[in-house]
Design a protein around this motif. Structure first.
Motif, PDB file in Angstrom:
ATOM      1  N   SER A 178       0.832  -1.198   0.000  1.00 47.78           N
ATOM      2  CA  SER A 178       0.000   0.000   0.000  1.00 47.78           C
ATOM      3  C   SER A 178       0.870   1.254   0.000  1.00 47.78           C
ATOM      4  CB  SER A 178      -0.983  -0.002   1.179  1.00 47.78           C
ATOM      5  OG  SER A 178      -0.295  -0.107   2.389  1.00 47.78           O
ATOM      6  N   ARG A 179       2.017   1.156   0.666  1.00 49.05           N
ATOM      7  CA  ARG A 179       2.907   2.313   0.687  1.00 49.05           C
ATOM      8  C   ARG A 179       3.497   2.587  -0.697  1.00 49.05           C
ATOM      9  NH1 ARG A 179       7.250   2.520   5.492  1.00 49.05           N
ATOM     10  NH2 ARG A 179       5.507   2.586   6.944  1.00 49.05           N
ATOM     11  N   ILE A 180       3.828   1.513  -1.412  1.00 51.98           N
ATOM     12  CA  ILE A 180       4.336   1.684  -2.781  1.00 51.98           C
ATOM     13  C   ILE A 180       3.265   2.346  -3.649  1.00 51.98           C
ATOM     14  CG2 ILE A 180       4.939   0.441  -4.906  1.00 51.98           C
ATOM     15  CD1 ILE A 180       6.573  -1.468  -3.240  1.00 51.98           C
ATOM     16  N   ASN A 181       2.030   1.852  -3.522  1.00 54.79           N
ATOM     17  CA  ASN A 181       0.951   2.426  -4.327  1.00 54.79           C
ATOM     18  C   ASN A 181       0.744   3.899  -4.014  1.00 54.79           C
ATOM     19  OD1 ASN A 181       0.404   0.108  -5.727  1.00 54.79           O
ATOM     20  ND2 ASN A 181      -1.093  -0.627  -4.238  1.00 54.79           N
ATOM     21  N   ARG A 182       0.770   4.222  -2.723  1.00 55.61           N
ATOM     22  CA  ARG A 182       0.541   5.603  -2.328  1.00 55.61           C
ATOM     23  C   ARG A 182       1.682   6.490  -2.836  1.00 55.61           C
ATOM     24  NH1 ARG A 182       1.006   6.043   3.315  1.00 55.61           N
ATOM     25  NH2 ARG A 182      -0.139   4.091   3.317  1.00 55.61           N
ATOM     26  N   ALA A 183       2.900   6.042  -2.629  1.00 52.74           N
ATOM     27  CA  ALA A 183       4.056   6.835  -3.052  1.00 52.74           C
ATOM     28  C   ALA A 183       4.052   7.030  -4.562  1.00 52.74           C
ATOM     29  CB  ALA A 183       5.346   6.152  -2.612  1.00 52.74           C
ATOM     30  N   ARG A 184       3.657   5.980  -5.253  1.00 52.20           N
ATOM     31  CA  ARG A 184       3.617   6.038  -6.708  1.00 52.20           C
ATOM     32  C   ARG A 184       2.606   7.088  -7.177  1.00 52.20           C
ATOM     33  NH1 ARG A 184       3.213   0.162  -8.819  1.00 52.20           N
ATOM     34  NH2 ARG A 184       1.023   0.428  -8.352  1.00 52.20           N
ATOM     35  N   LEU A 185       1.432   7.067  -6.523  1.00 50.42           N
ATOM     36  CA  LEU A 185       0.403   8.045  -6.877  1.00 50.42           C
ATOM     37  C   LEU A 185       0.863   9.472  -6.612  1.00 50.42           C
ATOM     38  CD1 LEU A 185      -2.988   6.517  -5.695  1.00 50.42           C
ATOM     39  CD2 LEU A 185      -2.267   7.111  -8.020  1.00 50.42           C
ATOM     40  N   VAL A 186       1.416   9.680  -5.413  1.00 48.19           N
ATOM     41  CA  VAL A 186       1.873  11.016  -5.038  1.00 48.19           C
ATOM     42  C   VAL A 186       2.903  11.513  -6.040  1.00 48.19           C
ATOM     43  CG1 VAL A 186       3.156  12.339  -3.302  1.00 48.19           C
ATOM     44  CG2 VAL A 186       1.403  10.707  -2.582  1.00 48.19           C
ATOM     45  N   LEU A 187       3.824  10.621  -6.387  1.00 47.49           N
ATOM     46  CA  LEU A 187       4.901  10.991  -7.302  1.00 47.49           C
ATOM     47  C   LEU A 187       4.351  11.288  -8.695  1.00 47.49           C
ATOM     48  CD1 LEU A 187       7.914  11.327  -7.196  1.00 47.49           C
ATOM     49  CD2 LEU A 187       8.177   8.924  -7.782  1.00 47.49           C
ATOM     50  N   GLN A 188       3.465  10.422  -9.153  1.00 48.85           N
ATOM     51  CA  GLN A 188       2.909  10.630 -10.494  1.00 48.85           C
ATOM     52  C   GLN A 188       2.117  11.930 -10.555  1.00 48.85           C
ATOM     53  OE1 GLN A 188       1.026   6.828 -10.985  1.00 48.85           O
ATOM     54  NE2 GLN A 188       2.753   5.981 -12.143  1.00 48.85           N
ATOM     55  N   ARG A 189       1.381  12.217  -9.486  1.00 45.77           N
ATOM     56  CA  ARG A 189       0.598  13.454  -9.453  1.00 45.77           C
ATOM     57  C   ARG A 189       1.530  14.673  -9.454  1.00 45.77           C
ATOM     58  NH1 ARG A 189      -2.784  12.845  -4.657  1.00 45.77           N
ATOM     59  NH2 ARG A 189      -3.471  10.883  -5.566  1.00 45.77           N
ATOM     60  N   ALA A 190       2.571  14.592  -8.630  1.00 51.66           N
ATOM     61  CA  ALA A 190       3.515  15.711  -8.539  1.00 51.66           C
ATOM     62  C   ALA A 190       4.187  15.958  -9.889  1.00 51.66           C
ATOM     63  CB  ALA A 190       4.559  15.433  -7.473  1.00 51.66           C
ATOM     64  N   LEU A 191       4.528  14.867 -10.563  1.00 47.22           N
ATOM     65  CA  LEU A 191       5.204  15.013 -11.852  1.00 47.22           C
ATOM     66  C   LEU A 191       4.265  15.573 -12.908  1.00 47.22           C
ATOM     67  CD1 LEU A 191       7.267  11.720 -11.921  1.00 47.22           C
ATOM     68  CD2 LEU A 191       8.112  14.044 -11.622  1.00 47.22           C
ATOM     69  N   ALA A 192       3.032  15.062 -12.910  1.00 48.92           N
ATOM     70  CA  ALA A 192       2.056  15.555 -13.876  1.00 48.92           C
ATOM     71  C   ALA A 192       1.853  17.054 -13.675  1.00 48.92           C
ATOM     72  CB  ALA A 192       0.741  14.809 -13.709  1.00 48.92           C
ATOM     73  N   GLN A 193       1.723  17.448 -12.432  1.00 47.53           N
ATOM     74  CA  GLN A 193       1.548  18.853 -12.071  1.00 47.53           C
ATOM     75  C   GLN A 193       2.740  19.683 -12.565  1.00 47.53           C
ATOM     76  OE1 GLN A 193      -1.165  19.940 -10.538  1.00 47.53           O
ATOM     77  NE2 GLN A 193      -0.483  22.062 -10.526  1.00 47.53           N
ATOM     78  N   ALA A 194       3.924  19.161 -12.287  1.00 49.43           N
ATOM     79  CA  ALA A 194       5.142  19.876 -12.656  1.00 49.43           C
ATOM     80  C   ALA A 194       5.233  20.068 -14.160  1.00 49.43           C
ATOM     81  CB  ALA A 194       6.363  19.114 -12.153  1.00 49.43           C
ATOM     82  N   PHE A 195       4.915  19.016 -14.909  1.00 42.61           N
ATOM     83  CA  PHE A 195       5.033  19.119 -16.364  1.00 42.61           C
ATOM     84  C   PHE A 195       3.961  20.042 -16.929  1.00 42.61           C
ATOM     85  CE2 PHE A 195       7.591  15.223 -15.922  1.00 42.61           C
ATOM     86  CZ  PHE A 195       8.699  15.702 -16.569  1.00 42.61           C
ATOM     87  N   LEU A 196       2.805  20.006 -16.293  1.00 42.87           N
ATOM     88  CA  LEU A 196       1.713  20.882 -16.719  1.00 42.87           C
ATOM     89  C   LEU A 196       2.127  22.344 -16.560  1.00 42.87           C
ATOM     90  CD1 LEU A 196      -1.061  19.798 -17.616  1.00 42.87           C
ATOM     91  CD2 LEU A 196      -1.964  20.665 -15.460  1.00 42.87           C
ATOM     92  N   GLU A 197       2.685  22.646 -15.386  1.00 45.65           N
ATOM     93  CA  GLU A 197       3.097  24.022 -15.121  1.00 45.65           C
ATOM     94  C   GLU A 197       4.192  24.471 -16.079  1.00 45.65           C
ATOM     95  OE1 GLU A 197       4.068  24.432 -10.985  1.00 45.65           O
ATOM     96  OE2 GLU A 197       2.015  23.885 -10.432  1.00 45.65           O
ATOM     97  N   ARG A 198       5.095  23.551 -16.361  1.00 46.03           N
ATOM     98  CA  ARG A 198       6.196  23.899 -17.272  1.00 46.03           C
ATOM     99  C   ARG A 198       5.664  24.171 -18.683  1.00 46.03           C
ATOM    100  NH1 ARG A 198      11.389  22.471 -17.017  1.00 46.03           N
ATOM    101  NH2 ARG A 198      11.297  21.264 -18.925  1.00 46.03           N
ATOM    102  N   SER A 199       4.691  23.351 -19.097  1.00 46.45           N
ATOM    103  CA  SER A 199       4.211  23.511 -20.480  1.00 46.45           C
ATOM    104  C   SER A 199       3.401  24.801 -20.631  1.00 46.45           C
ATOM    105  CB  SER A 199       3.371  22.295 -20.870  1.00 46.45           C
ATOM    106  OG  SER A 199       2.233  22.226 -20.067  1.00 46.45           O
ATOM    107  N   ARG A 200       2.874  25.329 -19.520  1.00 48.44           N
ATOM    108  CA  ARG A 200       2.117  26.581 -19.592  1.00 48.44           C
ATOM    109  C   ARG A 200       3.037  27.778 -19.781  1.00 48.44           C
ATOM    110  NH1 ARG A 200      -0.993  25.388 -14.880  1.00 48.44           N
ATOM    111  NH2 ARG A 200      -2.829  24.180 -15.405  1.00 48.44           N
ATOM    112  N   ARG A 201       4.283  27.613 -19.319  1.00 53.93           N
ATOM    113  CA  ARG A 201       5.185  28.774 -19.371  1.00 53.93           C
ATOM    114  C   ARG A 201       5.607  29.135 -20.785  1.00 53.93           C
ATOM    115  NH1 ARG A 201       9.533  27.001 -15.430  1.00 53.93           N
ATOM    116  NH2 ARG A 201       8.124  26.102 -13.928  1.00 53.93           N
TER     117      ARG A 201
END
Ligand SMILES: [Zn+2]
Lengths: 201, 75
Positions: A178-201
């Protein structure tokens, strides 16, 4: 060793040679250190994200390993036993540091020290865009709480088996998953967010 | 092969550390099992992400000597 069980085929170490009396001589113990220093140092570095601190902690960890050597029972590979000691030591250190001075956010985002070190200079072939993308991804990984970062690093960087991760971290197998799943989700969300913000610039 | 056994082997598979028959078992299972297929994809993505983006510094050259000094001092 009477309790020696048959171990699965994918064994990184054939026998617990490290436990042989010969390694009780500190001079020979340095062979054990040489063999495992990279995996231990890398793990600790990813936990504390500070080169010099990782150096000190790794030294202390191997001193502990030397003292505890007679209690290693070969139920798990030697590398897993080492990582268990390393993990506990690193976590004790991060807890202590957090208690003493630094607020939690500062611990999570602390990366200025590591950047000063020559090891971290990006190769010249890497353009500025790749450098900042790398930095983005690193920030997301180091922003994970230590417990979650530990499972991600063990599973995906070091390729450690799930049962061994449970042993290293001292938690049940179900919690590892469950910890792997949670960490994976958090990481994927953070990365998606980061790439989204970068592409807006 | 159980799902957990397969998921244990995925990182070794991705690193090319599995022998022919075992690699084939992983491939077959992943083709049939949605959970393990997902785990396979995630593993592939995250292993690359970590290996390509984390700094993986080498330990200092004199680490073994320093350890031995500590150990001998504590004796
Ligand atoms: Zn499956």
């Amino acid at each position: 060793m009477l309790l020696k069980k048959r171990r699965p085929k994918q064994q990184r170490l054939p026998e617990p040679v490290e436990q042989r009396p010969i390694f009780r001589d500190p001079r020979n113990f340095s062979l054990v250190v040489e063999k495992y220093q990279t995996i231990v140092f890398r793990y600790v570095f990813n936990m504390v994200h500070d080169y010099h601190q990782a150096e000190d902690l790794t030294q202390e960890i191997f001193a502990k390993v030397y003292r505890f050597l007679p209690s290693y029972n070969a139920k798990y590979p030697f590398s897993a036993w080492l990582l268990r000691i390393a993990h506990n030591h690193a976590v004790d250190y991060t807890r202590l540091r957090r208690l003493q001075t630094v607020p939690y956010e500062a611990v999570a985002n602390e990366d200025s020290v590591a950047e000063d070190h020559s090891v971290f200079v990006a190769p010249e072939s890497v353009g500025p865009d790749e450098v900042s993308q790398r930095k983005f991804i690193q920030d997301a990984i180091y922003a994970l709480p230590v417990d979650n970062r530990a499972v991600i690093v063990l599973r995906y960087l070091e390729g450690v088996k799930l049962e061994e991760i449970a042993y290293i971290l001292g938690i049940p197998l179900g919690t590892v998953k469950s910890r792997i799943n949670r960490a994976r989700l958090v990481l994927q969300r953070a990365l998606a967010q980061a790439f989204l913000e970068r592409s807006r610039r | 092969m159980s799902c957990i056994a397969v998921q244990n082997l995925i990182s070794q598979y991705l690193d090319g550390r599995l022998e022919g028959a075992e690699a084939e078992l992983v491939r077959c299972h992943v083709r049939e099992c949605a959970d393990c297929a997902q785990d396979f994809q995630d593993s592939q993505f995250l292993s690359r992400l970590l290996k390509e983006n984390l700094d993986l510094p080498e330990p200092p050259k004199d680490l073994p000597e320093s350890v031995i000094r500590t150990v001998e001092r504590d004796k």
